[in-house]
Each structure stands twice: as structure tokens, then as C-alpha cells.
Design an enzyme around this catalytic site. Structure first.
Site, short mmCIF file in Angstrom:
data_model
loop_
_atom_site.label_atom_id
_atom_site.label_comp_id
_atom_site.label_asym_id
_atom_site.label_seq_id
_atom_site.Cartn_x
_atom_site.Cartn_y
_atom_site.Cartn_z
N THR A 176 0.81 -1.21 0.00
CA THR A 176 0.00 0.00 0.00
C THR A 176 0.85 1.26 0.00
O THR A 176 0.67 2.15 -0.84
CB THR A 176 -0.94 0.00 1.23
OG1 THR A 176 -1.79 -1.15 1.17
CG2 THR A 176 -1.79 1.25 1.25
N VAL A 177 1.78 1.37 0.94
CA VAL A 177 2.58 2.58 1.04
C VAL A 177 3.59 2.68 -0.10
O VAL A 177 3.78 3.75 -0.69
CB VAL A 177 3.30 2.65 2.40
CG1 VAL A 177 4.16 3.90 2.49
CG2 VAL A 177 2.28 2.62 3.54
N GLU A 215 9.28 10.21 9.81
CA GLU A 215 8.09 11.06 9.86
C GLU A 215 6.80 10.27 9.66
O GLU A 215 5.78 10.53 10.29
CB GLU A 215 8.19 12.16 8.80
CG GLU A 215 6.97 13.06 8.70
CD GLU A 215 6.75 13.91 9.93
OE1 GLU A 215 5.64 13.85 10.50
OE2 GLU A 215 7.69 14.63 10.34
N ASP A 256 -1.10 -0.12 18.84
CA ASP A 256 -0.64 0.73 17.75
C ASP A 256 -0.48 2.17 18.22
O ASP A 256 0.54 2.82 17.96
CB ASP A 256 -1.65 0.65 16.60
CG ASP A 256 -1.36 1.64 15.49
OD1 ASP A 256 -0.49 1.34 14.65
OD2 ASP A 256 -1.99 2.71 15.45
N LYS A 293 3.01 4.79 18.76
CA LYS A 293 3.12 6.16 18.27
C LYS A 293 3.35 7.14 19.41
O LYS A 293 4.16 8.07 19.29
CB LYS A 293 1.86 6.52 17.47
CG LYS A 293 1.66 5.66 16.24
CD LYS A 293 0.28 5.86 15.63
CE LYS A 293 0.03 4.92 14.46
NZ LYS A 293 -1.35 5.02 13.94
N GLY A 299 -3.29 5.34 5.10
CA GLY A 299 -3.65 5.35 3.68
C GLY A 299 -2.42 5.48 2.81
O GLY A 299 -1.37 5.97 3.24
#
Length: 433
Positions: free
Chosen positions: A13-14, A128, A200, A204, A301
Site C-alpha cells: 500500500t505505502v 516522519e 498501535d 506512536k 492510507g
């Protein structure tokens, strides 16, 4: 100028988002970077699989082949996971090649060792994209707020949890039903444990807290509560009281250290975070000079995350050789360094849901316990009895108290004869302090 050539470890996806953005915005990125940027190689699980947009790339199933590729200047780790990803990143750094990663678990669990290795090899590990997808939150904390003394960070940094609680609140559906729908829509994984269990978000928060407060990366010190215990009933009661329940990650400075916690939280309905719905992310940073600052946008996304990955690539392209600022923006050790606090020192208000018997003096007994622990009541709601002599629900909002005080009071109240079930407690946050 000479091209900056990228090697991708992972083209899911990325990785696909990286190719899409370079195709669409490559010229603009080249102007900002001062040199063209191009992907030349990618490691994939199945090199025979057709991959639209990857024409002209050297595709291989061998990770080392990409790292050792003579034309690859920068390695992009987009594999996910921790073990294989750590080995690949270590290998690339030892080869002297800068690495850009979107892997929050890798940084939260192994970041300091990898940053040390990068420094020893006089290269860079950039991250990032590891937090909040397309929101430039790392750069804001490391650079934009560098002159500030950060007081607190609070935010919604897991879109899956935010979607589930939003849908439960708006439709009245049960947690399991909304989770199933989230899985069907692709918002939740087949095994949703990392998301709904708060892991998750804890990864972060570990990164954000280290940058903001100069503490070591401390994933094992984050108190983590999932959203699975929140019911549609709680969401309705919260709304009746003027609140919304949101899945928050919170890091707050105290004189002796830093609170680190992830849990469902009551937030006043007028607050910015209360009005962030669906899969969106939002973070509010409170500091002494520029406060509050808010960051809102897509937390995941293909293109959103690729945007953050390529922002790091542009920085690398512009950066001259030599040493850079510390990877986490400041030293995380030394005299006077803050330490993560245990959860029992966290201070916040509390929402209490009690099931009580219809007996004289029950509210007096409950109030007496709270008074004994010096807990002030902000609001109290008693629902009407369904049948005389039965049980009813009492909702209490307290003023802020240390966690250990709230826990002790709840344990004492639970022992009262009139309490017919365990006491359900949700922490409440007010962000106007």
C-alpha cells in the site's frame, strides 16, 4: 543535479503510494529537493506478480539485493513488522545508506539502537511517516516547536478505534458489530488486536513523548487500555452529560516525570478532539509559547503515508553531508532527565457507572466514600427505576484526582452492600488547563 535514487523494501500500500506521488508530483518534489528523485529497485514477496506503475523498476524477492544495489542511494523500509525490518534497516545503515521508514513499532521498540547505529555510520534514519500518516507531526515537534516547553500531547492517533467509537455513538450499534463492519471496509485488520487494544497508538505515543519531553523511548512504560469495554450505553450517557468518548493517547508533563497512557476518554463535546470522527486523526500539543497547536488529517492510507515518507526523502536530498540534529530532537538522558510515571500518579477526572440497589441511604454511602478519599463530584445522574425495589444506574463525574485515589475509592464503593455489580470507570480529560 545528480538524481537521488531510491530502493524500496516492500511495494504494498505505502510503496505503491510512493510510486504514485513521484509520478504525479515528482517535478515539484525535485524543485524542493534540489535534485530529481527516482525509484530504481524494489524488494517484493512475489516478483512475478503484475504491478502497475512499477514498470522499469528492478524487482526482486531478495532484500539484500536492493540494499546492495549500486545505484540505490536511500533505502525505504516499507515492509512492516519488526524482526525482518530491523535486520534490513541495520544492514542498510551499516552499508552507510540513509533509511526512511514508516514503521512505528520498529522505532518504538528498537529506535534508540538504530539511531545509535546510524550515528556511528554517519548516516540517517528518518521516520516522519511512523506517526499519524500524512500529518507532519514529527517535524512540528522537532522543528516547529523547538523553542517551546511542551506541557502535554493528546490525540486520536488510531483511525480504526476512532471509526468504531464514532459509529457506535451515531448508530447505537454494539462494539462487535461495528468492528465486523470496519473489517469489511478495510479499516480494521483480520486480527484487530493491535488497533482496538491500543498497542498501535502506544507505539506512536512512545515516539511523540520522546521527542517532546526528551525521555527515552519507553513503550513498556505506556499504560494501555483498549476500547473493547466501551458500550453504546456509555456513549449515550457521555453524550447526555455533554461529552464524547474518544480513543486518546496522552503524554503529560508533571514535576516528577511524564504520564504515558492510551485509553478511551471522555472529552467535552466542545473540544476539538470530540469533533474528530471516522478514521481521521488529530493531535493537540500544549506548550508554553505556542499553545495550543492542533494537527488534523488522515492518519493512514497509501498517499497520506507516502507523503510523509517522501517528505523525509526530500529532506535527505537537501541535506548536506555531516552530522544532523539528534534523531529525537534532543538528548534523552543525563542530569535532570524526566522519567515516565506509573499510571497511579496520573491525574484526571473520572466517569463512574454504578449499578445500585433501591435502598435508603445508598447515595449517602457512595458520597461518603468519595468524601473520605477527598474526591469532589462534578455531576451525578440517577436513572429511573424500572421496577420498584430493584436496581438502578448511577452515573458520577468526579473532579480530577490521582489514579491511585480513584482506584481505591472504587474498590471501597464496590464493597458496599448496595452495589450490585462491578464499577465501570472511564477517565475524563479537560484540555483547558
Amino acid at each position: 543535479m545528480k538524481e537521488l535514487k531510491l530502493g524500496l523494501l516492500g511495494l504494498g500500500t505505502v510503496g505503491g503510494g510512493v510510486l504514485t506521488l513521484l509520478e504525479r508530483n515528482g517535478e515539484a518534489m525535485s524543485r524542493r529537493a534540489g535534485r530529481p528523485i527516482r525509484v530504481v529497485a524494489a524488494a517484493v514477496r512475489d516478483a512475478s506478480k503484475p504491478r502497475p506503475g512499477a514498470e522499469g523498476l528492478s524487482l526482486t524477492e531478495d532484500i539484500d539485493a536492493v540494499i546492495d544495489h549500486p545505484e540505490v542511494d536511500v533505502v525505504l523500509e516499507l515492509m512492516g513488522g519488526t524482526d525482518a525490518a530491523r535486520e534490513a534497516v541495520e544492514r542498510a545503515l551499516r552499508a552507510g545508506k540513509p533509511v526512511v521508514t514508516a514503521n512505528k513499532a520498529l522505532i518504538a521498540l528498537h529506535g534508540q539502537a538504530l539511531f545509535d547505529l546510524a550515528a556511528a555510520q554517519q548516516t540517517t534514519l528518518s521516520y516522519e511517516a511512523a506517526v499519524a500518516g500524512g500529518i507532519p507531526l514529527i517535524k512540528a515537534l522537532r522543528e516547529g516547536l523547538a523553542a517551546n516547553h511542551v506541557h502535554s500531547i493528546a490525540g486520536i492517533i488510531n483511525g480504526t478505534c476512532n471509526y468504531i467509537l464514532t459509529e457506535m455513538s451515531q448508530t447505537g450499534a454494539a462494539f462487535d458489530d461495528v468492528l465486523s463492519e470496519a473489517q469489511r471496509l478495510g479499516y480494521a485488520e483480520a486480527d484487530p488486536t493491535f488497533d482496538v487494544g491500543g498497542i498501535d497508538a502506544a507505539h506512536k505515543l512512545t515516539i511523540l513523548a520522546s521527542i517532546a519531553f526528551g525521555i527515552p523511548l519507553s513503550f513498556d512504560r505506556v499504560t494501555t487500555d483498549g476500547i473493547g469495554s466501551v458500550t453504546a450505553e456509555d456513549l449515550a450517557y457521555a453524550r447526555e452529560l455533554g461529552y464524547r468518548i474518544k480513543p486518546l493517547a496522552i503524554a503529560r508533563r508533571q514535576p516528577r516525570g511524564v504520564e504515558l497512557r492510551v485509553h478511551p476518554t471522555l472529552v467535552p463535546e466542545k473540544d476539538l478532539l470530540a469533533n474528530v470522527n471516522g478514521v481521521l486523526n488529530a493531535v493537540v500539543v500544549r506548550a508554553d509559547a505556542a499553545s495550543p497547536t492542533g494537527y488534523f488529517g488522515p492518519g493512514a492510507g497509501a498517499e497520506a503515508t507516502a507523503s510523509a515518507v517522501l517528505a523525509d526523502v526530500v529532506d535527505l536530498a537537501r541535506r548536506s553531508t555531516g552530522t544532523d540534529m539528534p534523531a529525537l530532537g534532543q538528548a534523552t538522558d543525563g542530569a535532570g532527565a524526566l522519567e515516565p510515571l506509573p499510571i497511579d500518579e496520573a491525574v484526571c477526572a473520572h466517569y463512574l457507572r454504578l449499578r445500585v440497589a433501591d435502598t435508603p441511604g445508598v447515595l449517602k454511602a457512595i458520597s461518603g466514600v468519595l468524601a473520605e478519599h477527598e474526591i469532589s463530584i462534578e455531576a451525578i445522574v440517577q436513572k429511573e427505576l424500572q421496577t420498584p425495589g430493584g436496581t438502578t444506574t448511577v452515573i458520577i463525574l468526579t473532579q480530577p484526582v490521582p489514579e491511585r485515589v480513584a482506584v481505591a475509592a472504587c474498590e471501597q464503593m464496590a464493597a458496599l452492600p448496595a452495589i450490585s455489580d462491578s464499577i465501570h470507570r472511564i477517565r475524563v480529560e479537560h484540555f483547558d488547563d
